[in-house]
Design an enzyme around this catalytic site. Structure first.
Site, short mmCIF file in Angstrom:
data_model
loop_
_atom_site.label_atom_id
_atom_site.label_comp_id
_atom_site.label_asym_id
_atom_site.label_seq_id
_atom_site.Cartn_x
_atom_site.Cartn_y
_atom_site.Cartn_z
N CYS A 124 67.69 39.33 25.87
CA CYS A 124 67.52 38.99 24.46
C CYS A 124 66.12 39.38 23.98
O CYS A 124 65.13 38.88 24.50
CB CYS A 124 67.76 37.49 24.27
SG CYS A 124 67.46 36.92 22.60
N SER A 125 66.05 40.24 22.98
CA SER A 125 64.75 40.69 22.48
C SER A 125 63.96 39.55 21.85
O SER A 125 62.74 39.49 21.99
CB SER A 125 64.94 41.83 21.47
OG SER A 125 65.70 41.38 20.36
#
Length: 115
Positions: A11-12
């Site tokens: 997840c960025s």
């Protein structure tokens, strides 16, 4: 009291929060949701710390949700079971400090939470 971060390495937004904490010298412990999924009891405890319902914890834009769960009427316990079996559906990052937790986005929330 050590700050705990529920994190997903894919997840960025989660990675950005970890980077922000590092840059600001905040000590934290990472709990990788994918490697160490939460139990039903841990999710219930987390919901109390967040002061949210289980519906607020679900990533409703996730493909898995859209294909398998969108529009379904499930009880809170049934949704918790879905999250236990599919930890990728849990919103992240989540920051936990003692008896309080918060979603780590937008990043402004993190700034407020660590001060």
């Amino acid at each position: 009291m050590v700050l705990k971060v529920l994190h997903n390495g894919n997840c960025s937004k989660s990675k950005a929060v970890l980077e922000y904490l590092d840059e600001n010298g905040v000590a934290f412990e990472i709990i990788d949701l994918m490697e160490d999924p939460l139990s039903a009891l841990e999710i219930k405890t987390l919901l109390k710390k967040l002061s949210h319902s289980v519906h607020d914890l679900i990533r409703k834009t996730d493909r898995l949700y859209l294909e398998n769960y969108a529009g379904k009427e499930l009880s809170e316990d049934e949704w918790i079971d879905v999250l236990v079996k599919n930890p990728s559906l849990i919103q992240r990052p989540i920051l936990i400090k003692g008896s309080v937790a918060m979603l780590g986005r937008p990043i402004e929330n993190v700034k407020f939470f660590i001060e």
